[in-house]
Design a protein around this motif. Structure first.
Motif, PDB file in Angstrom:
ATOM      1  N   GLU A 125      55.995 -22.087  25.437  1.00 20.54           N
ATOM      2  CA  GLU A 125      56.180 -22.668  24.104  1.00 20.54           C
ATOM      3  C   GLU A 125      55.259 -22.020  23.064  1.00 20.54           C
ATOM      4  O   GLU A 125      55.576 -22.002  21.871  1.00 20.54           O
ATOM      5  CB  GLU A 125      55.911 -24.181  24.219  1.00 20.54           C
ATOM      6  N   GLY A 126      54.130 -21.448  23.512  1.00 20.93           N
ATOM      7  CA  GLY A 126      53.189 -20.800  22.595  1.00 20.93           C
ATOM      8  C   GLY A 126      53.851 -19.685  21.790  1.00 20.93           C
ATOM      9  O   GLY A 126      53.399 -19.345  20.686  1.00 20.93           O
ATOM     10  N   SER A 127      54.924 -19.108  22.312  1.00 21.49           N
ATOM     11  CA  SER A 127      55.590 -18.008  21.597  1.00 21.49           C
ATOM     12  C   SER A 127      56.496 -18.501  20.476  1.00 21.49           C
ATOM     13  O   SER A 127      57.071 -17.698  19.749  1.00 21.49           O
ATOM     14  CB  SER A 127      56.400 -17.151  22.580  1.00 21.49           C
ATOM     15  N   LYS A 128      56.637 -19.822  20.358  1.00 24.87           N
ATOM     16  CA  LYS A 128      57.452 -20.352  19.254  1.00 24.87           C
ATOM     17  C   LYS A 128      56.552 -20.680  18.063  1.00 24.87           C
ATOM     18  O   LYS A 128      56.718 -21.697  17.409  1.00 24.87           O
ATOM     19  CB  LYS A 128      58.188 -21.618  19.708  1.00 24.87           C
ATOM     20  N   ASP A 129      55.575 -19.791  17.785  1.00 21.18           N
ATOM     21  CA  ASP A 129      54.671 -20.088  16.678  1.00 21.18           C
ATOM     22  C   ASP A 129      54.960 -19.147  15.508  1.00 21.18           C
ATOM     23  O   ASP A 129      55.708 -18.180  15.628  1.00 21.18           O
ATOM     24  CB  ASP A 129      53.200 -19.997  17.123  1.00 21.18           C
ATOM     25  N   GLY A 130      54.316 -19.456  14.373  1.00 15.66           N
ATOM     26  CA  GLY A 130      54.558 -18.691  13.161  1.00 15.66           C
ATOM     27  C   GLY A 130      54.145 -17.236  13.299  1.00 15.66           C
ATOM     28  O   GLY A 130      54.810 -16.341  12.781  1.00 15.66           O
ATOM     29  N   GLU A 131      53.075 -16.994  14.026  1.00 14.74           N
ATOM     30  CA  GLU A 131      52.565 -15.628  14.149  1.00 14.74           C
ATOM     31  C   GLU A 131      53.580 -14.751  14.916  1.00 14.74           C
ATOM     32  O   GLU A 131      53.890 -13.632  14.498  1.00 14.74           O
ATOM     33  CB  GLU A 131      51.206 -15.695  14.891  1.00 14.74           C
ATOM     34  N   THR A 132      54.117 -15.283  16.018  1.00 12.58           N
ATOM     35  CA  THR A 132      55.091 -14.502  16.793  1.00 12.58           C
ATOM     36  C   THR A 132      56.364 -14.277  15.965  1.00 12.58           C
ATOM     37  O   THR A 132      56.954 -13.192  15.983  1.00 12.58           O
ATOM     38  CB  THR A 132      55.440 -15.229  18.119  1.00 12.58           C
ATOM     39  N   TYR A 133      56.762 -15.327  15.228  1.00  9.88           N
ATOM     40  CA  TYR A 133      57.949 -15.214  14.370  1.00  9.88           C
ATOM     41  C   TYR A 133      57.763 -14.077  13.357  1.00  9.88           C
ATOM     42  O   TYR A 133      58.646 -13.231  13.179  1.00  9.88           O
ATOM     43  CB  TYR A 133      58.196 -16.559  13.683  1.00  9.88           C
ATOM     44  N   LEU A 134      56.586 -14.021  12.718  1.00 13.39           N
ATOM     45  CA  LEU A 134      56.361 -12.976  11.710  1.00 13.39           C
ATOM     46  C   LEU A 134      56.316 -11.587  12.348  1.00 13.39           C
ATOM     47  O   LEU A 134      56.827 -10.629  11.784  1.00 13.39           O
ATOM     48  CB  LEU A 134      55.060 -13.244  10.935  1.00 13.39           C
ATOM     49  N   ARG A 135      55.712 -11.512  13.536  1.00 13.03           N
ATOM     50  CA  ARG A 135      55.710 -10.213  14.239  1.00 13.03           C
ATOM     51  C   ARG A 135      57.141  -9.781  14.523  1.00 13.03           C
ATOM     52  O   ARG A 135      57.507  -8.624  14.384  1.00 13.03           O
ATOM     53  CB  ARG A 135      54.929 -10.326  15.560  1.00 13.03           C
ATOM     54  N   LEU A 136      57.969 -10.751  14.932  1.00 19.55           N
ATOM     55  CA  LEU A 136      59.361 -10.420  15.281  1.00 19.55           C
ATOM     56  C   LEU A 136      60.145  -9.939  14.048  1.00 19.55           C
ATOM     57  O   LEU A 136      60.818  -8.897  14.112  1.00 19.55           O
ATOM     58  CB  LEU A 136      60.036 -11.657  15.918  1.00 19.55           C
ATOM     59  N   VAL A 137      60.052 -10.664  12.936  1.00 20.46           N
ATOM     60  CA  VAL A 137      60.852 -10.234  11.771  1.00 20.46           C
ATOM     61  C   VAL A 137      60.339  -8.900  11.210  1.00 20.46           C
ATOM     62  O   VAL A 137      61.119  -8.075  10.728  1.00 20.46           O
ATOM     63  CB  VAL A 137      60.965 -11.330  10.676  1.00 20.46           C
ATOM     64  N   ASN A 138      59.018  -8.650  11.326  1.00 16.13           N
ATOM     65  CA  ASN A 138      58.504  -7.335  10.919  1.00 16.13           C
ATOM     66  C   ASN A 138      59.047  -6.232  11.825  1.00 16.13           C
ATOM     67  O   ASN A 138      59.382  -5.143  11.364  1.00 16.13           O
ATOM     68  CB  ASN A 138      56.972  -7.328  10.934  1.00 16.13           C
ATOM     69  N   PHE A 139      59.155  -6.552  13.123  1.00 16.05           N
ATOM     70  CA  PHE A 139      59.731  -5.595  14.081  1.00 16.05           C
ATOM     71  C   PHE A 139      61.183  -5.282  13.697  1.00 16.05           C
ATOM     72  O   PHE A 139      61.607  -4.125  13.677  1.00 16.05           O
ATOM     73  CB  PHE A 139      59.644  -6.224  15.483  1.00 16.05           C
ATOM     74  N   LEU A 140      61.939  -6.314  13.338  1.00 12.67           N
ATOM     75  CA  LEU A 140      63.354  -6.111  12.960  1.00 12.67           C
ATOM     76  C   LEU A 140      63.446  -5.215  11.716  1.00 12.67           C
ATOM     77  O   LEU A 140      64.307  -4.348  11.617  1.00 12.67           O
ATOM     78  CB  LEU A 140      64.040  -7.451  12.673  1.00 12.67           C
ATOM     79  N   ALA A 141      62.488  -5.431  10.790  1.00 12.32           N
ATOM     80  CA  ALA A 141      62.512  -4.661   9.536  1.00 12.32           C
ATOM     81  C   ALA A 141      62.137  -3.207   9.765  1.00 12.32           C
ATOM     82  O   ALA A 141      62.552  -2.313   9.023  1.00 12.32           O
ATOM     83  CB  ALA A 141      61.561  -5.301   8.533  1.00 12.32           C
ATOM     84  N   ALA A 174      67.011 -14.715  13.426  1.00  8.26           N
ATOM     85  CA  ALA A 174      68.354 -14.293  12.996  1.00  8.26           C
ATOM     86  C   ALA A 174      68.812 -15.107  11.783  1.00  8.26           C
ATOM     87  O   ALA A 174      69.499 -14.589  10.905  1.00  8.26           O
ATOM     88  CB  ALA A 174      69.349 -14.447  14.142  1.00  8.26           C
ATOM     89  N   ALA A 175      68.424 -16.369  11.735  1.00  3.48           N
ATOM     90  CA  ALA A 175      68.847 -17.233  10.623  1.00  3.48           C
ATOM     91  C   ALA A 175      68.181 -16.825   9.318  1.00  3.48           C
ATOM     92  O   ALA A 175      68.739 -17.047   8.239  1.00  3.48           O
ATOM     93  CB  ALA A 175      68.492 -18.693  10.945  1.00  3.48           C
ATOM     94  N   THR A 176      67.003 -16.223   9.397  1.00  2.00           N
ATOM     95  CA  THR A 176      66.202 -16.002   8.190  1.00  2.00           C
ATOM     96  C   THR A 176      66.059 -14.528   7.805  1.00  2.00           C
ATOM     97  O   THR A 176      65.928 -14.212   6.622  1.00  2.00           O
ATOM     98  CB  THR A 176      64.793 -16.609   8.390  1.00  2.00           C
ATOM     99  N   TYR A 177      66.053 -13.629   8.780  1.00  2.00           N
ATOM    100  CA  TYR A 177      65.901 -12.200   8.473  1.00  2.00           C
ATOM    101  C   TYR A 177      67.100 -11.742   7.621  1.00  2.00           C
ATOM    102  O   TYR A 177      68.255 -11.991   7.985  1.00  2.00           O
ATOM    103  CB  TYR A 177      65.816 -11.406   9.788  1.00  2.00           C
ATOM    104  N   LEU A 178      66.852 -11.132   6.494  1.00  2.00           N
ATOM    105  CA  LEU A 178      67.894 -10.697   5.534  1.00  2.00           C
ATOM    106  C   LEU A 178      68.791 -11.874   5.130  1.00  2.00           C
ATOM    107  O   LEU A 178      69.966 -11.704   4.861  1.00  2.00           O
ATOM    108  CB  LEU A 178      68.754  -9.565   6.121  1.00  2.00           C
TER     109      LEU A 178
END
Ligand code: GLY
Length: 329
Positions: free
Chosen positions: A55-71, A97-101
């Motif tokens: 569950e620790g991976s469902k945090d804001g920091e991981t989310y931001l790392r992920l969307v930066n990776f997508l970008a 996926a819901a928020t990126y772009l």
């Protein structure tokens, strides 16, 4: 469907040439290579983003790392994200996926029983805040859900058991016949594909009737108000399914006390949960649970609607003020 067919299926819904597969370190070892191979053979350029399990991976920091990776790839609006994993991966990847772009396609590939029967279906995506679980999220329907029931055969017993809490939930809220069949754990395991199909078709009915969770879909939250509080109180050491099992047993017990259901209904619920090996004790006092439940996203001003069983196969919403909730715990 077999994982090897994933690429062809994704090709039918994603027009672009790039995909990002999001998974966790456990699933990476087991299935990432097969998944990437299938997608690559279907002509996609594939990048992978692997998070620690839990569950620790469902945090804001991981989310931001992920969307930066997508970008950085960069994924465009024609491309998509593949969520290969359980509930944590599905929620995190789905929310990205819901928020990126402002929204790109997501394909859910559940690898746990819990994600197969519940979290991969219906479009709820979220991350957690320090204050509580799933407090930031979006409704974002998957373009596709691909479930290879063969993947679930390798599940550790505890992960299988976790999913069984949600399966039992479906029996209690909507399907007395399913509930009866679940009383034989061995037969359930043998017939797991059929059980998954049945749960998904129940969930589909609720979601079709109330996608935005303002009416009947809330029945799917049976056991979850107390369950989420237990999960949070434990620092997420208690898994979602185990916490929901405790939540279902506690709300059933409360419902008997309040005269909302008969004692035999609660007995049937605790007895089936016991037969799947769930520990139904809650080690946190009511004040701790209440403080967390006050911040529950289901609270509407001074009220919270909780799901109470009437009989096996039938539940209803009970509106309580926060003060009443505190008193009945
Ligand atoms: N897991 C509950 C829902 O999707 O509504």
């Amino acid at each position: 469907m077999r994982l090897e067919e994933l690429g062809c299926r994704v090709r039918e819904v994603v027009g672009g040439g790039s995909l990002a597969v999001v998974t966790d370190e456990n699933v990476e070892k087991l299935y990432l290579q097969r998944c990437v191979q299938s997608l690559t053979e279907a002509g996609f350029a594939v990048d992978s983003f692997v998070v620690p399990p839990g569950e620790g991976s469902k945090d804001g920091e991981t989310y931001l790392r992920l969307v930066n990776f997508l970008a950085q790839i960069p994924l465009t609006r024609a491309d998509g994200i593949v969520a290969l994993g359980g509930g944590v991966v599905g929620d995190l990847a789905g929310f990205a996926a819901a928020t990126y772009l402002r929204g790109i396609k997501v394909i859910q590939v559940p690898t746990t029983l819990l994600s197969a029967v519940d979290s991969s279906v219906g479009g709820k995506t979220a991350i957690n805040l320090e204050a509580g679980k799933n407090l930031v999220g979006a409704f974002h329907q998957p373009a596709l859900v691909c479930c290879d029931a063969g993947l679930l055969k390798s599940l550790p017993v505890s992960v299988y058991q976790d999913g069984m809490a949600e399966v039992i939930k479906y029996g209690v809220i909507a399907d007395a016949d399913l509930f009866r069949k679940l009383k034989d754990p061995e037969k359930t395991r043998e017939d797991i594909e059929e059980v998954i199909e049945r749960c998904v078709s129940i969930k589909k009915k609720f979601v079709d009737a109330d996608e935005r969770d303002t009416g009947v879909r809330q029945m799917l939250n049976f056991g979850h108000t107390i369950g989420h509080a237990v999960e949070k109180a434990s620092g997420y050491r208690i898994s979602h399914g185990s916490a929901v099992a405790k939540g279902m047993a506690r709300i059933a017990e409360i419902s008997v006390r309040q005269g909302w259901c008969g004692a035999e209904t609660a007995e049937q619920i605790t007895s089936i949960l016991n037969s799947y090996g769930f520990d139904l004790d809650i080690a946190y006092n009511n004040e701790i649970l209440y403080d967390i439940m006050e911040k529950d996203k289901k609270r509407k001003g001074h009220y919270i609607d909780i799901v109470v069983p009437e009989e096996i196969g039938k539940c209803r919403l009970q509106r309580l003020t926060t003060e009443e909730l505190r008193e009945i715990l």
